[in-house]
Enzyme design. Structure first.
Site, PDB file in Angstrom:
ATOM      1  N   TYR A  64       0.868  -1.190   0.000  1.00 42.77           N
ATOM      2  CA  TYR A  64       0.000   0.000   0.000  1.00 42.77           C
ATOM      3  C   TYR A  64       0.899   1.232   0.000  1.00 42.77           C
ATOM      4  O   TYR A  64       2.105   1.137   0.299  1.00 42.77           O
ATOM      5  CB  TYR A  64      -0.929   0.015   1.231  1.00 42.77           C
ATOM      6  CG  TYR A  64      -0.195   0.121   2.554  1.00 42.77           C
ATOM      7  CD1 TYR A  64       0.057   1.355   3.156  1.00 42.77           C
ATOM      8  CD2 TYR A  64       0.279  -1.024   3.205  1.00 42.77           C
ATOM      9  CE1 TYR A  64       0.750   1.441   4.360  1.00 42.77           C
ATOM     10  CE2 TYR A  64       0.962  -0.944   4.405  1.00 42.77           C
ATOM     11  CZ  TYR A  64       1.192   0.288   4.984  1.00 42.77           C
ATOM     12  OH  TYR A  64       1.872   0.390   6.175  1.00 42.77           O
ATOM     13  N   THR A 118       5.389  -1.774   6.979  1.00 41.11           N
ATOM     14  CA  THR A 118       5.792  -2.559   5.806  1.00 41.11           C
ATOM     15  C   THR A 118       5.984  -1.701   4.558  1.00 41.11           C
ATOM     16  O   THR A 118       6.730  -2.092   3.662  1.00 41.11           O
ATOM     17  CB  THR A 118       4.754  -3.646   5.510  1.00 41.11           C
ATOM     18  OG1 THR A 118       3.467  -3.032   5.355  1.00 41.11           O
ATOM     19  CG2 THR A 118       4.702  -4.665   6.630  1.00 41.11           C
ATOM     20  N   ARG A 123      10.780  -5.992  14.007  1.00 44.82           N
ATOM     21  CA  ARG A 123       9.397  -6.444  13.818  1.00 44.82           C
ATOM     22  C   ARG A 123       9.355  -7.552  12.786  1.00 44.82           C
ATOM     23  O   ARG A 123       9.933  -7.420  11.707  1.00 44.82           O
ATOM     24  CB  ARG A 123       8.541  -5.267  13.338  1.00 44.82           C
ATOM     25  CG  ARG A 123       7.042  -5.547  13.387  1.00 44.82           C
ATOM     26  CD  ARG A 123       6.290  -4.351  12.828  1.00 44.82           C
ATOM     27  NE  ARG A 123       4.888  -4.350  13.214  1.00 44.82           N
ATOM     28  CZ  ARG A 123       3.948  -3.716  12.547  1.00 44.82           C
ATOM     29  NH1 ARG A 123       4.243  -3.018  11.465  1.00 44.82           N
ATOM     30  NH2 ARG A 123       2.689  -3.754  12.940  1.00 44.82           N
ATOM     31  N   HIS A 157      -1.346  -5.655  18.840  1.00 44.37           N
ATOM     32  CA  HIS A 157      -2.809  -5.587  18.798  1.00 44.37           C
ATOM     33  C   HIS A 157      -3.491  -6.872  19.301  1.00 44.37           C
ATOM     34  O   HIS A 157      -4.433  -7.376  18.672  1.00 44.37           O
ATOM     35  CB  HIS A 157      -3.288  -5.253  17.379  1.00 44.37           C
ATOM     36  CG  HIS A 157      -2.450  -4.211  16.668  1.00 44.37           C
ATOM     37  ND1 HIS A 157      -1.725  -3.252  17.348  1.00 44.37           N
ATOM     38  CD2 HIS A 157      -2.194  -3.994  15.356  1.00 44.37           C
ATOM     39  CE1 HIS A 157      -1.063  -2.497  16.475  1.00 44.37           C
ATOM     40  NE2 HIS A 157      -1.332  -2.923  15.262  1.00 44.37           N
ATOM     41  N   ASP A 160      -1.268   3.867  17.190  1.00 44.66           N
ATOM     42  CA  ASP A 160      -1.144   3.351  15.818  1.00 44.66           C
ATOM     43  C   ASP A 160      -1.237   4.469  14.759  1.00 44.66           C
ATOM     44  O   ASP A 160      -1.456   4.192  13.583  1.00 44.66           O
ATOM     45  CB  ASP A 160      -2.169   2.265  15.509  1.00 44.66           C
ATOM     46  CG  ASP A 160      -1.840   1.502  14.241  1.00 44.66           C
ATOM     47  OD1 ASP A 160      -0.645   1.382  13.920  1.00 44.66           O
ATOM     48  OD2 ASP A 160      -2.764   1.048  13.553  1.00 44.66           O
ATOM     49  N   ASN A 219      -3.812   1.844   6.310  1.00 43.90           N
ATOM     50  CA  ASN A 219      -4.895   1.036   5.717  1.00 43.90           C
ATOM     51  C   ASN A 219      -6.268   1.291   6.319  1.00 43.90           C
ATOM     52  O   ASN A 219      -7.209   0.568   6.008  1.00 43.90           O
ATOM     53  CB  ASN A 219      -4.581  -0.465   5.793  1.00 43.90           C
ATOM     54  CG  ASN A 219      -3.423  -0.826   4.902  1.00 43.90           C
ATOM     55  OD1 ASN A 219      -3.384  -0.392   3.750  1.00 43.90           O
ATOM     56  ND2 ASN A 219      -2.468  -1.568   5.416  1.00 43.90           N
TER      57      ASN A 219
HETATM   58  C1  0GY Z   1      -0.287  -1.480  12.133  1.00 39.93           C
HETATM   59  C2  0GY Z   1      -1.068  -2.097  11.129  1.00 39.93           C
HETATM   60  C3  0GY Z   1      -1.023  -2.278   9.796  1.00 39.93           C
HETATM   61  C4  0GY Z   1       0.050  -2.040   8.939  1.00 39.93           C
HETATM   62  C5  0GY Z   1       1.304  -2.159   9.284  1.00 39.93           C
HETATM   63  O1  0GY Z   1       3.512  -2.442   8.860  1.00 39.93           O
HETATM   64  C6  0GY Z   1       2.441  -2.159   8.368  1.00 39.93           C
HETATM   65  O2  0GY Z   1       2.259  -1.893   7.190  1.00 39.93           O
HETATM   66  O3  0GY Z   1       1.615  -2.341  10.543  1.00 39.93           O
HETATM   67  C7  0GY Z   1      -2.203  -2.908   9.238  1.00 39.93           C
HETATM   68  O4  0GY Z   1      -2.542  -2.624   8.074  1.00 39.93           O
HETATM   69  O5  0GY Z   1      -2.856  -3.715   9.947  1.00 39.93           O
HETATM   70  O6  0GY Z   1       0.000  -2.124  13.110  1.00 39.93           O
HETATM   71  O7  0GY Z   1       0.061  -0.318  12.097  1.00 39.93           O
END
Ligand code: 0GY
Length: 297
Positions: free
Chosen positions: A52, A80, A127, A184, A252, A257
Site C-alpha cells: 500500500y 511494511t 518487527r 494488537h 497506531d 490502511n
Molecule cells: C499497524 C497495522 C497495519 C500495517 C502495518 O507495517 C504495516 O504496514 O503495521 C495494518 O494494516 O494492519 O500495526 O500499524
C-alpha cells in the site's frame, strides 16, 4: 477481520485532520508505544515491494500529536510500506532527542555495524510481520537468524499476526529467546467474545511464557461496532488486568490502511481508563512497562 486494501499505488491519507482533545489526561511520562512515520516520500521513498502507499505522515506531525494528546514519548515502529529501509524511522528517532525509540525491520544480512548505529539512534527491537495482506512470507529460519544478530544488543522482537495463525505460530513464538511483543492482542475476532478458545489460546500463550507481552492497541482495527469501540474493551481490559506488567498501549497513528474508517485519536486515548481502570494500572501500561522495555539504557 481483514482491513480492505486500496489499490497498491493509490495514496491513502489515513489520519484524522483534526482529532479531538481527549478528556483523559495520561500520567506524566506516558509513552505512545505503537506509531509510525511515513516518508516524506520525497526524502524517504516507500519500498518497491510495499502493498500500500500511505500519504506522508512526518515526524513533526507525530511529535505535535504526541504533545496534543498529552503524551511524552513515542515508540516508532517500522511499517511494511518502508520495507527494510529504516531511514525515516532512524531520522525520527534522532530528531526526537531521547523522546522516541524505534522498532526496525532488518534482513538476515543486516550489517552488525548498521545495527549498532541504529541502536545509538534509539532502535531497541525488530518487527516480524506475518500478516499476509501486508508482506510476502519470510521463512522462520530466516527470522531465527535475525534473532541471533539482534539478541546480543538486548533487542526484542515485535510480532504481528492474525488470530487464525496463532496455533501454527505458537511453537515459533515460544522458541524465541528475547522478549516478544505481540501487536494488537494478536488481532482477536471480537465477535467471538473473550471466552472463545481463540482468545483463551492467546491468554494461555502469555500465561505460559513470561517473555511474551501484548500491545492492547488498535480497537479501531478490531471493532465491529465502531467508535468508541466498546466491543474491544473486554479484550484489552482482560489482558491489562491479567498481565499488568507486560502490556503496552499505542495510538497506531497514522493508522495505515484505515481509509474509510479513520479514527479520532482523542477517542482512542479516552478508551484508556476503560481498559486500565485504576491509576496504578494506567501507570504500568503507559509509563513503567514501556520505560522498562525501551529506555533501560
Ligand atoms: C499497524 C497495522 C497495519 C500495517 C502495518 O507495517 C504495516 O504496514 O503495521 C495494518 O494494516 O494492519 O500495526 O500499524
Amino acid at each position: 477481520m481483514a482491513e480492505k486494501m486500496a489499490d497498491r499505488d493509490t495514496v491513502q491519507v489515513t489520519y484524522h485532520p483534526n482529532p479531538s482533545k481527549p478528556s483523559y489526561v495520561p500520567p506524566a511520562g506516558a509513552v505512545d508505544a505503537h506509531c509510525h512515520v511515513f516518508g516524506p516520500a520525497a526524502e524517504f521513498p516507500f519500498a518497491p515491494e510495499r502493498k500500500y502507499t500511505p500519504g506522508d505522515a512526518s515526524k513533526a506531525q507525530l511529535f505535535a500529536l504526541r504533545d496534543f494528546l498529552g503524551f511524552d514519548k513515542n515508540v516508532i515502529v517500522q511499517a511494511t510500506c518502508h520495507g527494510k529501509d529504516n531511514r525515516a524511522l532512524v531520522d525520527a528517532c534522532i530528531a526526537a532527542n531521547g523522546k522516541a525509540r524505534g522498532v526496525a525491520t532488518v534482513g538476515e544480512d543486516a550489517d552488525p555495524d548498521d545495527l549498532k548505529t541504529m541502536h545509538a539512534a534509539g532502535v531497541r527491537g525488530v518487527r516480524f510481520n506475518f500478516v499476509k495482506r501486508l508482506v510476502d512470507a519470510t521463512p522462520k529460519d530466516v527470522f531465527l537468524r535475525i534473532v541471533d544478530k539482534i539478541a546480543p544488543l538486548g533487542w526484542h522482537v515485535v510480532v504481528y499476526f492474525e488470530a487464525a495463525d496463532l496455533e501454527e505460530l505458537a511453537p515459533f513464538l515460544e522458541s524465541l529467546p528475547t522478549i516478544v511483543v505481540v501487536d494488537h492482542m494478536g488481532r482477536p475476532d471480537v465477535e467471538k467474545g473473550v471466552g472463545h478458545p481463540d482468545f483463551q489460546r492467546f491468554r494461555t500463550l502469555m500465561c505460559e511464557n513470561e517473555n511474551i507481552w501484548s500491545k492492547v492497541s488498535c480497537p479501531e482495527r478490531l471493532s465491529v461496532a465502531g467508535p468508541p469501540y466498546d466491543d474491544v474493551v473486554p479484550f484489552a481490559k482482560t489482558l491489562v488486568e491479567q498481565f499488568p506488567d507486560r502490556v503496552l498501549w499505542g495510538t497506531d497513528w497514522p493508522h495505515p490502511n484505515m481509509h474509510g474508517k479513520i479514527p479520532d485519536d482523542g477517542v482512542l486515548v479516552d478508551r484508556i481508563p476503560h481498559i486500565a481502570p485504576t491509576e496504578a494500572l494506567q501507570k504500568k501500561l503507559l509509563v513503567d512497562n514501556p520505560m522498562r522495555l525501551y529506555w533501560a539504557d
